[in-house]
Design an enzyme around this catalytic site. Sequence first.
Site, PDB file in Angstrom:
ATOM      1  N   ASP A   1       0.837  -1.206   0.000  1.00 51.46           N
ATOM      2  CA  ASP A   1       0.000   0.000   0.000  1.00 51.46           C
ATOM      3  C   ASP A   1       0.870   1.254   0.000  1.00 51.46           C
ATOM      4  O   ASP A   1       2.017   1.235   0.453  1.00 51.46           O
ATOM      5  CB  ASP A   1      -0.866   0.055   1.279  1.00 51.46           C
ATOM      6  CG  ASP A   1      -2.019  -0.941   1.266  1.00 51.46           C
ATOM      7  OD1 ASP A   1      -2.298  -1.536   0.214  1.00 51.46           O
ATOM      8  OD2 ASP A   1      -2.636  -1.118   2.336  1.00 51.46           O
TER       9      ASP A   1
ATOM     10  N   ARG B   1      -1.048  -0.770  -8.682  1.00 51.13           N
ATOM     11  CA  ARG B   1      -2.385  -0.298  -8.316  1.00 51.13           C
ATOM     12  C   ARG B   1      -2.405   1.225  -8.456  1.00 51.13           C
ATOM     13  O   ARG B   1      -1.583   1.912  -7.842  1.00 51.13           O
ATOM     14  CB  ARG B   1      -2.708  -0.676  -6.870  1.00 51.13           C
ATOM     15  CG  ARG B   1      -4.094  -0.183  -6.419  1.00 51.13           C
ATOM     16  CD  ARG B   1      -4.274  -0.276  -4.905  1.00 51.13           C
ATOM     17  NE  ARG B   1      -4.191  -1.634  -4.420  1.00 51.13           N
ATOM     18  CZ  ARG B   1      -3.883  -1.950  -3.152  1.00 51.13           C
ATOM     19  NH1 ARG B   1      -3.633  -0.992  -2.275  1.00 51.13           N
ATOM     20  NH2 ARG B   1      -3.825  -3.210  -2.768  1.00 51.13           N
TER      21      ARG B   1
HETATM   22  P1  FDA Z   1     -14.207   9.210  -5.314  1.00 52.66           P
HETATM   23  O1  FDA Z   1     -13.740   9.454  -3.928  1.00 52.66           O
HETATM   24  O2  FDA Z   1     -14.401  10.356  -6.235  1.00 52.66           O
HETATM   25  O3  FDA Z   1     -15.528   8.342  -5.242  1.00 52.66           O
HETATM   26  C1  FDA Z   1     -16.311   8.022  -6.366  1.00 52.66           C
HETATM   27  C2  FDA Z   1     -17.630   7.446  -5.869  1.00 52.66           C
HETATM   28  O4  FDA Z   1     -17.397   6.202  -5.225  1.00 52.66           O
HETATM   29  C3  FDA Z   1     -18.307   8.293  -4.795  1.00 52.66           C
HETATM   30  O5  FDA Z   1     -19.136   9.274  -5.360  1.00 52.66           O
HETATM   31  C4  FDA Z   1     -19.092   7.249  -4.016  1.00 52.66           C
HETATM   32  O6  FDA Z   1     -20.258   6.921  -4.700  1.00 52.66           O
HETATM   33  C5  FDA Z   1     -18.173   6.071  -4.046  1.00 52.66           C
HETATM   34  N1  FDA Z   1     -17.281   6.049  -2.871  1.00 52.66           N
HETATM   35  C6  FDA Z   1     -15.965   6.323  -2.840  1.00 52.66           C
HETATM   36  N2  FDA Z   1     -15.465   6.149  -1.586  1.00 52.66           N
HETATM   37  C7  FDA Z   1     -16.495   5.771  -0.821  1.00 52.66           C
HETATM   38  C8  FDA Z   1     -16.648   5.433   0.556  1.00 52.66           C
HETATM   39  N3  FDA Z   1     -15.604   5.448   1.404  1.00 52.66           N
HETATM   40  N4  FDA Z   1     -17.865   5.086   1.005  1.00 52.66           N
HETATM   41  C9  FDA Z   1     -18.920   5.040   0.179  1.00 52.66           C
HETATM   42  N5  FDA Z   1     -18.844   5.347  -1.141  1.00 52.66           N
HETATM   43  C10 FDA Z   1     -17.671   5.710  -1.632  1.00 52.66           C
HETATM   44  N6  FDA Z   1      -5.388   5.104  -1.097  1.00 52.66           N
HETATM   45  C11 FDA Z   1      -4.115   5.329  -0.759  1.00 52.66           C
HETATM   46  O7  FDA Z   1      -3.751   6.461  -0.498  1.00 52.66           O
HETATM   47  N7  FDA Z   1      -3.219   4.288  -0.690  1.00 52.66           N
HETATM   48  C12 FDA Z   1      -3.563   3.018  -1.005  1.00 52.66           C
HETATM   49  O8  FDA Z   1      -2.721   2.116  -0.935  1.00 52.66           O
HETATM   50  C13 FDA Z   1      -4.902   2.765  -1.386  1.00 52.66           C
HETATM   51  N8  FDA Z   1      -5.331   1.517  -1.695  1.00 52.66           N
HETATM   52  C14 FDA Z   1      -6.589   1.338  -2.223  1.00 52.66           C
HETATM   53  C15 FDA Z   1      -6.983   0.071  -2.679  1.00 52.66           C
HETATM   54  C16 FDA Z   1      -8.219  -0.078  -3.284  1.00 52.66           C
HETATM   55  C17 FDA Z   1      -8.610  -1.417  -3.830  1.00 52.66           C
HETATM   56  C18 FDA Z   1      -9.102   1.043  -3.431  1.00 52.66           C
HETATM   57  C19 FDA Z   1     -10.416   0.921  -4.123  1.00 52.66           C
HETATM   58  C20 FDA Z   1      -8.727   2.262  -2.935  1.00 52.66           C
HETATM   59  C21 FDA Z   1      -7.491   2.426  -2.316  1.00 52.66           C
HETATM   60  N9  FDA Z   1      -7.118   3.657  -1.799  1.00 52.66           N
HETATM   61  C22 FDA Z   1      -5.803   3.840  -1.420  1.00 52.66           C
HETATM   62  C23 FDA Z   1      -8.131   4.725  -1.580  1.00 52.66           C
HETATM   63  C24 FDA Z   1      -8.218   5.669  -2.755  1.00 52.66           C
HETATM   64  O9  FDA Z   1      -7.039   6.425  -2.838  1.00 52.66           O
HETATM   65  C25 FDA Z   1      -9.406   6.626  -2.618  1.00 52.66           C
HETATM   66  O10 FDA Z   1      -9.297   7.346  -1.436  1.00 52.66           O
HETATM   67  C26 FDA Z   1     -10.760   5.937  -2.622  1.00 52.66           C
HETATM   68  O11 FDA Z   1     -10.772   4.848  -3.512  1.00 52.66           O
HETATM   69  C27 FDA Z   1     -11.852   6.916  -3.061  1.00 52.66           C
HETATM   70  O12 FDA Z   1     -11.591   7.401  -4.348  1.00 52.66           O
HETATM   71  P2  FDA Z   1     -12.421   6.971  -5.672  1.00 52.66           P
HETATM   72  O13 FDA Z   1     -11.427   6.761  -6.757  1.00 52.66           O
HETATM   73  O14 FDA Z   1     -13.280   5.826  -5.376  1.00 52.66           O
HETATM   74  O15 FDA Z   1     -13.201   8.253  -6.105  1.00 52.66           O
END
Ligand code: FDA
Length: 299
Positions: free
Chosen positions: A133, A183
Amino acid sequence: MLRTALLAASRSPRVRALVERGPTRAIVTRFVAGTTVDDVLAVVRELVADRLVTVDHLGENVTDRAGARATVGEYRVLIARLRDAGLADRAEVSVKLSALGQALERDAQAVTLEHARAVCAAAAAAGTTVTVDMEDHTTTDATLATVRELRTDHPWVGAVVQSQLRRTLADCRDLAHPGSRVRLCKGAYDEPASVAYRDPDEVRASFARCLDVLAAGGGLPMVATHDPAMIDLARSREPRELQMLYGVRPRAQQELAAEGERVRVYLPYGTDWYAYFMRRLAERPANVGFFLRSLLTRG
Ligand code: FDA
């Protein structure tokens, strides 16, 4: 504003004590598989019916060597249990280097590497993989250096990059080569404008640029997002793996898997859920509403 406040609270021992005492169980278990290896194995068994999994033993910013050694022990047990249950081909592990020694005051880099090598050796013996991570920007150089070292013995070690950081396009160019598992996520930490894009559209534009570079490099981009626009973009690239968090858009996860997508769920477990949980609240204001309602209806 709210995101910044929640991310600050994720580092506050006082707020932590309050939240951990609160009746938060229902909302916490939405994002966390439970506290024990048995708990997480039960959820892995359900998820692997249609998805892949990456299991994270919760914990970060461990500041003493014994604690960092204990993290290695937890991962050894987890990996052995995944192997014994016949799940090692569908479930890998994710690990935070700050749980393995990166936050130590002395010899952090050497201790972390030794511990991370032990986790990777256990994974190799069990027939599974490890993804490292990414934490806040002050750790990016050290984390990528450790991943490079680990890859000399285990080229399958996954790296993580965050599109909110201005440096990440250059990191993607270094990481984009055949066999490289990377990732790509937006980034969960509250970073200053000097190193990060703060505007969501800029973070998305950076995500698209990084994805192009990774996809052209011949490795495996692991596109970790719940953002429909970014998922659509990823689906026009080959090869790809889509990744989402346990408890976030579960129906979309199942639909994508049913359409034949390779979908992997990030599944955390353990007692040290506080910081992870607060980052999930910070990502979506509606989660804060659910959380506050659970506090108000205590008892
Ligand atoms: P965004 O935040 O714009 O969300 C898009 C939509 O997804 C939202 O409108 C909502 O509908 C839904 N959504 C997103 N988050 C949600 C939540 N918590 N609860 C409910 N709905 C939600 N970060 C990091 O800094 N280091 C890492 O190693 C990782 N590892 C990692 C692994 C995996 C498999 C994932 C999916 C994510 C990570 N992250 C991470 C977290 C990542 O950086 C980020 O903070 C979250 O994925 C939210 O960003 P989105 O890309 O989903 O977009």
